[in-house]
Design an enzyme around this catalytic site. Structure first.
Site, PDB file in Angstrom:
ATOM      1  N   GLU A  34       7.220   0.498  12.456  1.00 14.86           N
ATOM      2  CA  GLU A  34       8.394   1.394  12.411  1.00 14.86           C
ATOM      3  C   GLU A  34       7.830   2.803  12.436  1.00 14.86           C
ATOM      4  O   GLU A  34       7.284   3.275  11.437  1.00 14.86           O
ATOM      5  CB  GLU A  34       9.174   1.185  11.107  1.00 14.86           C
ATOM      6  CG  GLU A  34       9.888  -0.127  11.001  1.00 14.86           C
ATOM      7  CD  GLU A  34      11.204  -0.130  11.766  1.00 14.86           C
ATOM      8  OE1 GLU A  34      11.569   0.907  12.358  1.00 14.86           O
ATOM      9  OE2 GLU A  34      11.846  -1.184  11.798  1.00 14.86           O
ATOM     10  N   LYS A  64       0.875  -1.189   0.000  1.00 16.30           N
ATOM     11  CA  LYS A  64       0.000   0.000   0.000  1.00 16.30           C
ATOM     12  C   LYS A  64       0.910   1.236   0.000  1.00 16.30           C
ATOM     13  O   LYS A  64       1.524   1.562   1.018  1.00 16.30           O
ATOM     14  CB  LYS A  64      -0.885  -0.053   1.257  1.00 16.30           C
ATOM     15  CG  LYS A  64      -1.359   1.287   1.795  1.00 16.30           C
ATOM     16  CD  LYS A  64      -2.409   1.936   0.937  1.00 16.30           C
ATOM     17  CE  LYS A  64      -2.831   3.275   1.548  1.00 16.30           C
ATOM     18  NZ  LYS A  64      -1.960   4.396   1.126  1.00 16.30           N
ATOM     19  N   GLU A  87       7.481  14.717  17.503  1.00 12.86           N
ATOM     20  CA  GLU A  87       8.164  14.643  16.218  1.00 12.86           C
ATOM     21  C   GLU A  87       7.560  15.678  15.268  1.00 12.86           C
ATOM     22  O   GLU A  87       6.342  15.741  15.113  1.00 12.86           O
ATOM     23  CB  GLU A  87       7.965  13.243  15.614  1.00 12.86           C
ATOM     24  CG  GLU A  87       8.636  13.081  14.270  1.00 12.86           C
ATOM     25  CD  GLU A  87       8.297  11.761  13.598  1.00 12.86           C
ATOM     26  OE1 GLU A  87       7.115  11.360  13.595  1.00 12.86           O
ATOM     27  OE2 GLU A  87       9.228  11.127  13.071  1.00 12.86           O
ATOM     28  N   CYS A 136      12.555   9.466   9.777  1.00 13.76           N
ATOM     29  CA  CYS A 136      12.250   8.986  11.133  1.00 13.76           C
ATOM     30  C   CYS A 136      13.478   9.020  12.028  1.00 13.76           C
ATOM     31  O   CYS A 136      13.381   9.254  13.223  1.00 13.76           O
ATOM     32  CB  CYS A 136      11.721   7.567  11.048  1.00 13.76           C
ATOM     33  SG  CYS A 136      12.853   6.470  10.169  1.00 13.76           S
ATOM     34  N   THR A 165      -1.089   6.471  13.462  1.00 12.57           N
ATOM     35  CA  THR A 165      -1.608   5.472  12.519  1.00 12.57           C
ATOM     36  C   THR A 165      -1.203   4.071  12.970  1.00 12.57           C
ATOM     37  O   THR A 165      -1.998   3.127  12.875  1.00 12.57           O
ATOM     38  CB  THR A 165      -1.084   5.748  11.096  1.00 12.57           C
ATOM     39  OG1 THR A 165      -1.331   7.103  10.763  1.00 12.57           O
ATOM     40  CG2 THR A 165      -1.758   4.854  10.083  1.00 12.57           C
ATOM     41  N   GLY A 166       0.009   3.939  13.471  1.00 13.49           N
ATOM     42  CA  GLY A 166       0.472   2.631  13.948  1.00 13.49           C
ATOM     43  C   GLY A 166      -0.449   2.071  15.017  1.00 13.49           C
ATOM     44  O   GLY A 166      -0.823   0.891  14.986  1.00 13.49           O
ATOM     45  N   GLY A 202       5.282   4.379   9.406  1.00 14.09           N
ATOM     46  CA  GLY A 202       4.499   5.604   9.367  1.00 14.09           C
ATOM     47  C   GLY A 202       4.425   6.244  10.730  1.00 14.09           C
ATOM     48  O   GLY A 202       5.280   6.008  11.587  1.00 14.09           O
ATOM     49  N   SER A 203       3.382   7.024  10.939  1.00 16.22           N
ATOM     50  CA  SER A 203       3.309   7.821  12.160  1.00 16.22           C
ATOM     51  C   SER A 203       2.779   6.988  13.333  1.00 16.22           C
ATOM     52  O   SER A 203       2.037   6.021  13.134  1.00 16.22           O
ATOM     53  CB  SER A 203       2.424   9.037  11.924  1.00 16.22           C
ATOM     54  OG  SER A 203       1.137   8.611  11.578  1.00 16.22           O
TER      55      SER A 203
HETATM   56  P1  NAD Z   1       1.103   8.058   8.033  1.00 17.41           P
HETATM   57  O1  NAD Z   1       0.978   7.257   9.265  1.00 17.41           O
HETATM   58  O2  NAD Z   1       0.213   9.222   7.842  1.00 17.41           O
HETATM   59  O3  NAD Z   1       0.874   7.144   6.730  1.00 17.41           O
HETATM   60  C1  NAD Z   1       1.664   6.005   6.456  1.00 17.41           C
HETATM   61  C2  NAD Z   1       0.863   5.051   5.593  1.00 17.41           C
HETATM   62  O4  NAD Z   1      -0.239   4.562   6.358  1.00 17.41           O
HETATM   63  C3  NAD Z   1       0.264   5.665   4.330  1.00 17.41           C
HETATM   64  O5  NAD Z   1       0.394   4.759   3.264  1.00 17.41           O
HETATM   65  C4  NAD Z   1      -1.186   5.862   4.707  1.00 17.41           C
HETATM   66  O6  NAD Z   1      -2.053   5.854   3.604  1.00 17.41           O
HETATM   67  C5  NAD Z   1      -1.430   4.656   5.580  1.00 17.41           C
HETATM   68  N1  NAD Z   1      -2.569   4.784   6.500  1.00 17.41           N
HETATM   69  C6  NAD Z   1      -3.111   5.915   7.018  1.00 17.41           C
HETATM   70  N2  NAD Z   1      -4.157   5.622   7.810  1.00 17.41           N
HETATM   71  C7  NAD Z   1      -4.277   4.270   7.818  1.00 17.41           C
HETATM   72  C8  NAD Z   1      -5.155   3.352   8.471  1.00 17.41           C
HETATM   73  N3  NAD Z   1      -6.114   3.777   9.275  1.00 17.41           N
HETATM   74  N4  NAD Z   1      -4.980   2.034   8.269  1.00 17.41           N
HETATM   75  C9  NAD Z   1      -3.979   1.589   7.466  1.00 17.41           C
HETATM   76  N5  NAD Z   1      -3.127   2.408   6.818  1.00 17.41           N
HETATM   77  C10 NAD Z   1      -3.267   3.731   6.995  1.00 17.41           C
HETATM   78  O7  NAD Z   1       2.637   8.476   7.938  1.00 17.41           O
HETATM   79  P2  NAD Z   1       3.318   9.478   6.920  1.00 17.41           P
HETATM   80  O8  NAD Z   1       2.892  10.858   7.258  1.00 17.41           O
HETATM   81  O9  NAD Z   1       3.150   8.983   5.520  1.00 17.41           O
HETATM   82  O10 NAD Z   1       4.856   9.278   7.310  1.00 17.41           O
HETATM   83  C11 NAD Z   1       5.488   9.990   8.312  1.00 17.41           C
HETATM   84  C12 NAD Z   1       5.713   9.138   9.536  1.00 17.41           C
HETATM   85  O11 NAD Z   1       6.410   7.945   9.190  1.00 17.41           O
HETATM   86  C13 NAD Z   1       6.593   9.820  10.564  1.00 17.41           C
HETATM   87  O12 NAD Z   1       6.049   9.663  11.841  1.00 17.41           O
HETATM   88  C14 NAD Z   1       7.914   9.069  10.445  1.00 17.41           C
HETATM   89  O13 NAD Z   1       8.725   9.111  11.585  1.00 17.41           O
HETATM   90  C15 NAD Z   1       7.464   7.703  10.109  1.00 17.41           C
HETATM   91  N6  NAD Z   1       8.550   6.931   9.488  1.00 17.41           N
HETATM   92  C16 NAD Z   1       9.137   5.936  10.217  1.00 17.41           C
HETATM   93  C17 NAD Z   1      10.193   5.205   9.687  1.00 17.41           C
HETATM   94  C18 NAD Z   1      10.885   4.118  10.471  1.00 17.41           C
HETATM   95  O14 NAD Z   1      11.582   3.307   9.881  1.00 17.41           O
HETATM   96  N7  NAD Z   1      10.743   4.069  11.777  1.00 17.41           N
HETATM   97  C19 NAD Z   1      10.636   5.493   8.390  1.00 17.41           C
HETATM   98  C20 NAD Z   1      10.018   6.513   7.670  1.00 17.41           C
HETATM   99  C21 NAD Z   1       8.964   7.212   8.239  1.00 17.41           C
END
Ligand code: NAD
Length: 484
Positions: free
Chosen positions: A251, A176, A387, A286, A232-233, A228-229
């Site tokens: 992550e 995705k 963050e 991140c 959302t996690g 991701g964030s």
């Molecule tokens: P986000 O959480 O907004 O989105 C990430 C993904 O999740 C997207 O594809 C989004 O469409 C999907 N998503 C959103 N809502 C969802 C749901 N309810 N169910 C399933 N999937 C859903 O994150 P972002 O703004 O795209 O990325 C930024 C974040 O990612 C920051 O917090 C950053 O620190 C983190 N990040 C972490 C790492 C790591 O390795 N630890 C690496 C890169 C980014």
């Protein structure tokens, strides 16, 4: 402006397709807000079809020999390499990340495919001497269908490098991509379609609320890997738990400390602070060391140097190799960063440089913010705790080692951390006491293939980038062979 790519199809069951309802979302260049492509707005039905095709495909994929599977993965990498320039230009226009460092992303994807292709033979079970007369063995079996949900900062790299371990373990994957930077995924769809057996690699574009949620709630996907964030996690953990027992790895974000001791050269620390902030992707990393914790003896000297360097960063077209920093990824990101400027004012952080939107004609359209440094940032301030995922460096000071460790650990996050000193005892003492999953001593920012990466505390669950990641895409099956 013309599209940067005409690729606009997802990959489901070996077919390049539009969404079941025929709808699209435009993709925006964050540097100028021009529409540069489109992606299908995937539906719950699209997810269901992708899962069904992956379900049909994985047993044959898992039944290939390590040699055969590895060869397909390596060929996939070579096919990506052949279109690396095209992918690079799409990715730069779609993310806003600057071109020179982005050249590494396809390379990292290819290297990961090679690395995990070579590790397949290591998917070994054990023989356990539980009883002397019998045999107790374990096998490592793939989950079957697994999902990878990716963020916007390195879409192609995450879609490939962070599915390679799952493929190596014999799973079929559903990817995705992020909705604000989905375009490289559709170039990837064309490449994966040729390189891998039908149904082994699927891509479903669309929103998190629809496609992401449908993936998380699909009963046939037990293994979900998310980058991701943190919000959302946690939503994913909740949604997954509503449906079934699932293996979810996360992550997430960080508010990572870089702790500098007074025996270090201020110029060296200033350079490290710049690298650690990843201004080349607007701080949207991140692992960015966004809290610079300086010993009071070098505080002013390092701060002056950092401010001087940050104020000289060249903002501009991310596709120009002379540019140091591009725009943040989306309007949502822009507004998030601007809100931190307001919070910093209210909280009383000392603005050293930046702190707003840049002036000038090239920046009238697009999601531009100035690279920014605040000093006197303290626990309790939003800039300390949260963050930003943007180009804001927060600087604090410390006097004793205990204080440095306490400050480093004073957020909910624990992804990365850096310690700079020439004293081995201080370096190891601090490295062991900082509650982060990935620590650099006299380093920052780098990832190393084969070396585990992942967060403690609310920065995540699980480790990626090493052999452990591949094993995490398998389940152990124990067989007891009763000989007596
Ligand atoms: P986000 O959480 O907004 O989105 C990430 C993904 O999740 C997207 O594809 C989004 O469409 C999907 N998503 C959103 N809502 C969802 C749901 N309810 N169910 C399933 N999937 C859903 O994150 P972002 O703004 O795209 O990325 C930024 C974040 O990612 C920051 O917090 C950053 O620190 C983190 N990040 C972490 C790492 C790591 O390795 N630890 C690496 C890169 C980014």
């Amino acid at each position: 402006m013309a599209y940067v790519t005409n690729s606009d199809r997802m990959l489901i069951g070996g077919e390049l397709v539009h969404s079941s309802n025929g709808e699209f979302d435009p993709s925006i260049n964050p540097a100028n807000e021009a529409v540069i492509g489109r992606s299908p707005r995937g539906t719950t039905e699209d997810v269901a079809r992708a899962v069904a095709s992956a379900q049909a495909a994985w047993p044959a994929w898992a039944a290939t020999t390590p040699g055969e599977r590895g060869a397909r993965m390596r060929a996939f990498g070579q096919a990506l390499k052949a279109r690396a320039e095209e992918i690079l230009h799409v990715e730069v226009a779609d993310t806003g990340n600057t071109i020179t460092p982005m050249r590494g992303d396809v390379g990292m994807a290819v290297e990961s495919l090679d690395y995990y292709a070579g590790l397949i033979h290591e998917l070994k079970g054990e023989t356990i001497p539980a009883t002397p007369d019998n045999l107790h063995i374990t096998l490592r079996e793939p989950y079957g269908v697994v999902a990878r949900i990716a963020p916007f900062n390195h879409p192609l790299m995450f879609a490939v490098a962070r599915t390679a371990a799952a493929l190596a373990a014999g799973n079929a994957v559903i990817v995705k991509p992020p909705e604000t930077s989905p375009l490289s995924a559709m170039v990837l769809a064309e490449i994966a379609r040729e390189a891998l057996p039908q149904g082994v690699f699927n891509i479903v574009t669309g929103t998190g609320a629809t496609v992401g949620d449908a993936i998380v709630r699909h009963p046939d996907i037990k293994r979900i890997a998310f980058i991701g964030s943190p919000g959302t996690g946690r939503a994913i953990q909740r949604a997954a738990a509503d449906v079934a027992v699932k293996h979810v790895t996360l992550e997430l974000g960080g508010k990572n400390p870089l702790i500098a001791f007074p025996d270090t050269d201020p110029d060296v620390i200033a350079a490290a602070a710049m690298r650690g902030m990843n201004f080349t992707w607007q701080g949207q990393s991140c692992g960015s060391t966004s809290r610079l914790l300086l010993h009071e003896d070098i505080h002013d000297a390092v701060l002056d140097r950092v401010v001087e360097r940050v104020s000289k960063l060249r903002l501009g077209d991310p596709a120009d190799p002379a540019t140091d920093m591009g725009p943040v990824n989306s309007r949502v990101q822009l507004e998030k960063v601007l809100a931190f400027f307001e919070a910093a004012k209210v909280d009383g952080a000392r603005l050293m440089t930046g702190g707003g939107r840049p002036d000038g004609a090239p920046f009238r359209r697009g999601f531009w913010v100035e690279p920014t440094v605040y000093a006197d940032v303290r626990p309790g301030m939003r800039l300390w705790q949260e963050e930003v995922f943007g180009p804001i460096l927060s600087v604090g000071r410390w006097k004793t080692v205990d204080e440095a460790v306490e400050l480093a650990n004073s957020t909910e996050y624990g992804l990365t951390g850096a310690v700079w000193t020439n004293d081995i005892r201080n370096a190891l003492n601090v490295a062991r006491r900082v509650r982060s999953g990935h620590i650099w001593i006299n380093g920052c920012s780098s990832h190393f293939l084969g070396v585990p990466f992942g967060g403690m505390k609310n920065s995540g669950v699980g480790r990626e980038e090493g052999i452990e990641e591949m094993v995490s895409y398998t389940e152990a099956k124990t067989i007891n062979i009763m000989l007596n």
